[in-house]
Write an enzyme that holds these catalytic residues in place. Structure first.
Site, PDB file in Angstrom:
ATOM      1  N   LYS A 235       0.846  -1.190   0.000  1.00  0.00           N
ATOM      2  CA  LYS A 235       0.000   0.000   0.000  1.00  0.00           C
ATOM      3  C   LYS A 235       0.881   1.238   0.000  1.00  0.00           C
ATOM      4  CE  LYS A 235      -4.481   1.431   1.500  1.00  0.00           C
ATOM      5  NZ  LYS A 235      -5.573   1.324   2.444  1.00  0.00           N
TER       6      LYS A 235
ATOM      7  N   TRP B  79      -3.210   0.684  -3.753  1.00  0.00           N
ATOM      8  CA  TRP B  79      -2.753  -0.699  -3.756  1.00  0.00           C
ATOM      9  C   TRP B  79      -1.815  -0.958  -4.936  1.00  0.00           C
ATOM     10  CZ3 TRP B  79      -3.468  -2.690   0.668  1.00  0.00           C
ATOM     11  CH2 TRP B  79      -4.688  -2.573   1.369  1.00  0.00           C
TER      12      TRP B  79
END
Ligand code: ADP
Length: 548
Positions: free
Chosen positions: A440, A445
């Site tokens: 992250k 992501w």
């Protein structure tokens, strides 16, 4: 309500062996012995020995419900144990021979195994911990010279037990809800947890595996399960093969690329199943030293993502069709399979490989949904990521001795896989990560799996793993660890290769070349170990990972 009027014919394992005895008694089971010679017998003999084993277990004092460990390679004796232990009403607890002594002790004591059947070639792994196994009363040794010294308390030789046992045995698996097998997850993301299969769940799973849409072995197949019997029930192949009467080739301890290539060529194997590491090794072996593997109709691969480049290479260089499957110990293990369907007939070559690199469609019998961080279901649009949850006939509802587990099971009856996925409108699933492995960065992501697959399709890279390392500015940033095919890899070239597919912020901050990527007991890249080596400690430019 009007009830149907059909039989309650039990879903118990004896049904498979009885069927094999009547339908395919002369089909064969072959095992590569420790010295490289072949052992061969037919299903009729197999049946007689499974029945003898039932009596042998009773003579050892094994009662229905007792857990009985197996510590072994894939061999005919291990196959007999797969049927004989549940046939005696007991629970076959398949022990992973690659676990650390600590993990093994934990698992055996947690399961409270009453007896352990151990492969003679593996004694040195079990002997040092035998004194600390609290519940094990007997050890039974096989696949070795009967005169070999055994340093275990209360040890007997398998063939001695069998010689004394009668073939006249009445099955003791009398209820389909009885436990049949116990398999602990390999602990890739935490302490191992036990999954307790029932006769019913395993019989339904076997029917699931037998579907053409799944692995679909038939009587005509010659099946080589390279996937160990201690890894998620060898993906159900032993049971499915016996039910249809396929020829089974057990590789024993000969799992290196060269002997596997020889087995496939020599036995004209039609279905071979294993993790990507195995097929990666075989591919490079075949390039160096060609053999004829054209008999293979399906190279089944699962356990971790098969890089698209390798799927392509098998098809292009050897004309071998790869069936990419996804599963989990908790799912017995088959969940999904990626095979081309008629609706893909208009795709070009690249499009077809894109499909085959996905984890595929859910096998009938498995139901799935994707859920976001707030527990809301998200769309199947091929883009929205979320956690995959599943339910079905062969999915665990609880781990062994772990009640009230809201971390892994939802209140409305779904199992939380811990895999982060997208599913497209056609139901094709792609794993983008495990929840614990995602990177992250700045709130966005980054898929470690996508980066790894792309890196591994670069001609200079043999293997690659991506992990998150802490970063003051971004929270986390990706670190790539790669094994160069020869010499070294040029980082600029790798960056350019990744940039063809991914945004700039996905590029790894650092690359580290290693000789070998550490593997877990079932041959997956061990990201826990990598994190310990790199992310948690000081970055060592010349690390030496321990051998798997
Ligand atoms: P562990 O959970 O300890 O790794 P399992 O063998 O049960 O042991 O692993 C199941 C996990 O393996 C899945 O949740 C998934 O993350 C991964 N996996 C299995 N098959 C595939 C595949 N074809 N592609 C990507 N990941 C896979």
């Amino acid at each position: 309500m009007l009830h149907g009027l059909m039989m309650d014919y039990p879903l118990t394992l004896d049904v498979i062996v009885e069927h094999a005895r009547r339908m395919t008694p002369r089909k064969t089971i072959k095992t590569k012995l420790p010295d490289g010679a072949w052992h061969e017998y037919d299903y009729a003999e197999f049946y007689r020995r499974v029945k003898k084993l039932g009596n042998a277990l009773a003579a050892l004092g094994v009662e229905p419900g007792d857990r009985v460990g197996t510590f072994a390679w894939n061999t005919f004796e291990h196959l007999e144990l797969y049927f004989g232990i549940p046939g005696a009403g007991a629970v076959a607890h398949t022990l992973n021979i690659r676990l650390s002594p600590e993990q093994l002790k934990f698992i055996i004591n947690h399961a409270e195994d009453k007896a352990i059947f151990v492969d003679g070639t593996l004694l040195p792994l079990l002997e040092p911990i035998a004194a600390e196994l609290e519940t094990v009363e007997r050890f039974v040794v096989f696949n070795c010279d009967q005169r070999q010294a055994v340093n275990l308390p209360n040890a007997t030789h398998y063939e001695d037990l069998m010689a004394e046992a009668s073939e006249d045995f009445e099955w003791r698996c009398t209820d389909e809800d009885m436990a049949l097998g116990l398999c602990y997850t390999s602990g890739t993301t935490g302490m191992p947890k036990g999954v307790l299969y029932s006769h019913r769940s395993m019989m339904l799973h076997t029917l699931g595996v037998m579907q053409a849409a799944a692995l679909g072995p038939t009587e005509a197949d010659v099946v080589l399960p390279v996937v160990p019997q201690f890894h998620a029930m060898a993906w159900g192949l032993p049971y499915a093969c016996a039910w249809v009467g396929a020829t089974i080739i057990m590789p024993g301890r000969h799992l290196q690329p060269a002997p596997l290539a020889e087995m496939i060529e020599g036995e004209r194997v039609t279905i071979a199943a294993g993790v990507p590491t195995i097929w990666n090794g075989l591919y490079h072996e075949l390039r160096r030293n060609p053999r004829d593997i054209s008999s293979i109709a399906q190279l089944v691969v699962g356990g971790s993502a098969m890089p698209r480049g390798l799927i392509e290479a098998y098809e292009r260089d050897f004309n071998v069709n790869v069936a990419h499957a996804w599963g989990m110990t908790e799912m017995s293990p088959i969940g999904s399979v990626s095979k081309l369907q008629t609706r893909h007939s208009d795709l070009d070559e690249a499009g077809r490989w894109d499909i085959k690199a996905k984890q595929g469609y859910f096998v009938p019998g498995v139901d799935a949904r994707i859920v976001d961080d707030d527990g809301r279901e998200v769309a199947w649009d091929g883009e929205t990521m979320g956690e995959l949850q599943v339910r079905g006939y062969w999915v665990a509802r609880q781990y062994y001795k772990l009640e009230h587990d809201h971390e892994h099971f939802t209140d409305d009856g779904w199992f939380r896989t811990g895999d982060v996925v997208t599913i497209d409108a056609d139901g094709y699933m792609t794993i983008t990560d495990r929840t614990k492995d995602l990177v992250k960065s700045g709130g966005e992501w980054i898929s470690s799996v996508d980066l790894e697959n792309r890196l591994m399709s670069h001609p200079d890279v043999l293997e690659a793993a991506v992990i998150a390392i802490a970063d003051e500015t971004w929270g986390e940033r990706p670190l790539a660890v790669q094994v160069p095919l020869e010499g070294s890899c040029d980082e600029q070239a790798l960056n350019a290769w990744l940039l063809e597919r991914f945004p700039k912020f996905w590029l790894p901050d650092r690359y580290v070349a290693v000789d070998e990527i550490p593997k877990t007991g079932v041959g997956k890249m061990d990201k826990k170990a990598l994190r310990q080596m790199f992310a948690d400690g000081e970055l060592d430019p010349h690390p030496k990972p321990s051998a798997p």
